[in-house]
Design a protein around this motif. Structure first.
Motif, PDB file in Angstrom:
ATOM      1  N   THR A 106       0.838  -1.191   0.000  1.00  0.00           N
ATOM      2  CA  THR A 106       0.000   0.000   0.000  1.00  0.00           C
ATOM      3  C   THR A 106       0.876   1.246   0.000  1.00  0.00           C
ATOM      4  N   PHE A 107       0.237   2.381   0.201  1.00  0.00           N
ATOM      5  CA  PHE A 107       0.885   3.687   0.089  1.00  0.00           C
ATOM      6  C   PHE A 107       0.562   4.514   1.326  1.00  0.00           C
ATOM      7  N   PRO A 108       1.333   5.577   1.596  1.00  0.00           N
ATOM      8  CA  PRO A 108       0.992   6.458   2.713  1.00  0.00           C
ATOM      9  C   PRO A 108      -0.419   7.022   2.527  1.00  0.00           C
ATOM     10  N   LEU A 109      -1.047   7.368   3.638  1.00  0.00           N
ATOM     11  CA  LEU A 109      -2.408   7.879   3.575  1.00  0.00           C
ATOM     12  C   LEU A 109      -2.614   8.930   4.657  1.00  0.00           C
ATOM     13  N   ALA A 110      -3.378   9.957   4.336  1.00  0.00           N
ATOM     14  CA  ALA A 110      -3.714  10.999   5.298  1.00  0.00           C
ATOM     15  C   ALA A 110      -5.215  11.232   5.283  1.00  0.00           C
ATOM     16  N   GLY A 111      -5.752  11.585   6.439  1.00  0.00           N
ATOM     17  CA  GLY A 111      -7.169  11.896   6.553  1.00  0.00           C
ATOM     18  C   GLY A 111      -7.522  12.179   8.003  1.00  0.00           C
ATOM     19  N   ALA A 112      -8.574  12.920   8.199  1.00  0.00           N
ATOM     20  CA  ALA A 112      -9.055  13.253   9.548  1.00  0.00           C
ATOM     21  C   ALA A 112      -7.967  13.901  10.405  1.00  0.00           C
ATOM     22  N   GLY A 113      -7.096  14.684   9.751  1.00  0.00           N
ATOM     23  CA  GLY A 113      -6.046  15.381  10.486  1.00  0.00           C
ATOM     24  C   GLY A 113      -4.898  14.486  10.935  1.00  0.00           C
ATOM     25  N   ARG A 114      -4.835  13.278  10.397  1.00  0.00           N
ATOM     26  CA  ARG A 114      -3.770  12.335  10.750  1.00  0.00           C
ATOM     27  C   ARG A 114      -3.129  11.805   9.471  1.00  0.00           C
ATOM     28  N   ALA A 115      -1.967  11.169   9.646  1.00  0.00           N
ATOM     29  CA  ALA A 115      -1.289  10.546   8.513  1.00  0.00           C
ATOM     30  C   ALA A 115      -0.565   9.297   8.994  1.00  0.00           C
ATOM     31  N   ALA A 116      -0.416   8.343   8.071  1.00  0.00           N
ATOM     32  CA  ALA A 116       0.321   7.117   8.387  1.00  0.00           C
ATOM     33  C   ALA A 116       1.123   6.692   7.165  1.00  0.00           C
ATOM     34  N   ASP A 117       2.310   6.157   7.432  1.00  0.00           N
ATOM     35  CA  ASP A 117       3.106   5.640   6.321  1.00  0.00           C
ATOM     36  C   ASP A 117       2.588   4.261   5.922  1.00  0.00           C
ATOM     37  N   ALA A 118       3.087   3.754   4.814  1.00  0.00           N
ATOM     38  CA  ALA A 118       2.593   2.496   4.255  1.00  0.00           C
ATOM     39  C   ALA A 118       2.785   1.323   5.213  1.00  0.00           C
ATOM     40  N   GLU A 119       3.936   1.231   5.841  1.00  0.00           N
ATOM     41  CA  GLU A 119       4.210   0.115   6.753  1.00  0.00           C
ATOM     42  C   GLU A 119       3.248   0.114   7.942  1.00  0.00           C
ATOM     43  N   THR A 120       2.932   1.289   8.459  1.00  0.00           N
ATOM     44  CA  THR A 120       1.978   1.386   9.571  1.00  0.00           C
ATOM     45  C   THR A 120       0.599   0.902   9.131  1.00  0.00           C
ATOM     46  N   LEU A 121       0.198   1.262   7.931  1.00  0.00           N
ATOM     47  CA  LEU A 121      -1.098   0.834   7.418  1.00  0.00           C
ATOM     48  C   LEU A 121      -1.143  -0.678   7.196  1.00  0.00           C
ATOM     49  N   ILE A 122      -0.044  -1.257   6.734  1.00  0.00           N
ATOM     50  CA  ILE A 122       0.021  -2.709   6.552  1.00  0.00           C
ATOM     51  C   ILE A 122      -0.103  -3.406   7.905  1.00  0.00           C
ATOM     52  N   THR A 123       0.589  -2.877   8.907  1.00  0.00           N
ATOM     53  CA  THR A 123       0.494  -3.439  10.257  1.00  0.00           C
ATOM     54  C   THR A 123      -0.924  -3.332  10.796  1.00  0.00           C
ATOM     55  N   ALA A 124      -1.561  -2.192  10.576  1.00  0.00           N
ATOM     56  CA  ALA A 124      -2.937  -2.001  11.048  1.00  0.00           C
ATOM     57  C   ALA A 124      -3.883  -2.999  10.367  1.00  0.00           C
ATOM     58  N   THR A 125      -3.688  -3.244   9.086  1.00  0.00           N
ATOM     59  CA  THR A 125      -4.516  -4.227   8.391  1.00  0.00           C
ATOM     60  C   THR A 125      -4.319  -5.617   8.983  1.00  0.00           C
ATOM     61  N   ALA A 126      -3.079  -5.996   9.244  1.00  0.00           N
ATOM     62  CA  ALA A 126      -2.809  -7.309   9.847  1.00  0.00           C
ATOM     63  C   ALA A 126      -3.548  -7.454  11.173  1.00  0.00           C
ATOM     64  N   ILE A 127      -3.502  -6.401  11.988  1.00  0.00           N
ATOM     65  CA  ILE A 127      -4.185  -6.421  13.283  1.00  0.00           C
ATOM     66  C   ILE A 127      -5.695  -6.477  13.090  1.00  0.00           C
ATOM     67  N   ASN A 128      -6.216  -5.661  12.180  1.00  0.00           N
ATOM     68  CA  ASN A 128      -7.659  -5.653  11.911  1.00  0.00           C
ATOM     69  C   ASN A 128      -8.154  -7.025  11.475  1.00  0.00           C
ATOM     70  N   LEU A 129      -7.446  -7.633  10.528  1.00  0.00           N
ATOM     71  CA  LEU A 129      -7.905  -8.898   9.973  1.00  0.00           C
ATOM     72  C   LEU A 129      -7.752 -10.054  10.944  1.00  0.00           C
ATOM     73  N   ALA A 130      -6.574 -10.178  11.531  1.00  0.00           N
ATOM     74  CA  ALA A 130      -6.341 -11.300  12.454  1.00  0.00           C
ATOM     75  C   ALA A 130      -7.040 -11.074  13.793  1.00  0.00           C
ATOM     76  N   GLY A 131      -6.871  -9.875  14.346  1.00  0.00           N
ATOM     77  CA  GLY A 131      -7.480  -9.575  15.640  1.00  0.00           C
ATOM     78  C   GLY A 131      -8.993  -9.529  15.582  1.00  0.00           C
ATOM     79  N   GLY A 132      -9.527  -9.127  14.442  1.00  0.00           N
ATOM     80  CA  GLY A 132     -10.968  -9.049  14.278  1.00  0.00           C
ATOM     81  C   GLY A 132     -11.601 -10.357  13.842  1.00  0.00           C
ATOM     82  N   GLY A 133     -10.785 -11.381  13.601  1.00  0.00           N
ATOM     83  CA  GLY A 133     -11.301 -12.680  13.219  1.00  0.00           C
ATOM     84  C   GLY A 133     -11.759 -12.787  11.775  1.00  0.00           C
ATOM     85  N   PHE A 134     -11.336 -11.860  10.925  1.00  0.00           N
ATOM     86  CA  PHE A 134     -11.733 -11.893   9.522  1.00  0.00           C
ATOM     87  C   PHE A 134     -10.873 -12.837   8.684  1.00  0.00           C
TER      88      PHE A 134
END
Length: 190
Positions: free
Chosen positions: A149-177
């Motif tokens: 993925t790519f860096p992303l900004a919104g709602a007054g915040r920003a995250a680099d690509a690696e942070t977003l990949i980590t967040a997806t891993a947590i969302n998918l595995a932690g959320g049971g998806f």
């Protein structure tokens, strides 16, 4: 978690491996070359196992998008363009389940209950497709190293690509998806 085995009722879902993602407007991707190499490894593993490969293409409706239907960026990377998929799904939204033809119908009519989802963008189309797949009752496996993925900004915040990949891993595995694994684990489980 280690992936032990994938059933014969599995399909590889390759999402949006399109040339438009090299456009500088996206920002700097997290290891696009590595993602492409891992996706190619998965394609080879599924081909060798005689399992279906679903290719998904994003046909953007946005006039400025490098992924719009009439733009050169809508084309697949050459390695993916060379794949003969079991089915090609086109979509204009994040989820491959909201494309044409209907992915859920296609999978169920073939008795497929396990999806390995990879491609671009980790936190957008890959994550949305994985979440919907989980909600629809599929076993979903995401080899995270076969996404980017790519860096992303919104709602007054920003995250680099690696942070977003980590967040997806947590969302998918932690959320049971989905089960979040590596390409090597998928290849070893076929």
């Amino acid at each position: 978690m280690t992936l032990r085995e994938l059933p014969r009722a599995s399909a590889l879902v390759v999402i949006d491996m399109q040339q438009g993602f090299t456009d500088p407007s996206w920002g700097e991707p997290a290891d696009l070359d590595g993602c492409r190499a891992h996706v190619n490894d998965l394609v080879a593993a599924f081909t060798n196992a005689g399992l279906p490969i679903v290719i998904v293409r994003h046909d953007s409706d946005k006039p400025s998008s490098p992924l719009r239907r009439d733009a050169p960026g809508n084309a697949f990377f050459d390695d993916i363009a060379a794949v003969d998929p079991a089915v090609l799904i086109t979509k204009s939204v994040n989820s491959a389940f909201l494309g044409d033809p209907d992915l859920d119908d296609w999978l169920r009519s073939r008795g497929i209950d396990t999806l390995v989802v990879c491609g671009i963008q980790t936190n957008m189309c890959v994550e949305t497709t994985a979440r919907m797949g989980g909600n629809l009752g599929y076993r979903v496996v995401v080899p995270l190293d076969a996404t980017t993925t790519f860096p992303l900004a919104g709602a007054g915040r920003a995250a680099d690509a690696e942070t977003l990949i980590t967040a997806t891993a947590i969302n998918l595995a932690g959320g049971g998806f989905a089960e979040v694994v590596t390409t090597a684990e998928v290849a070893g489980a076929l």
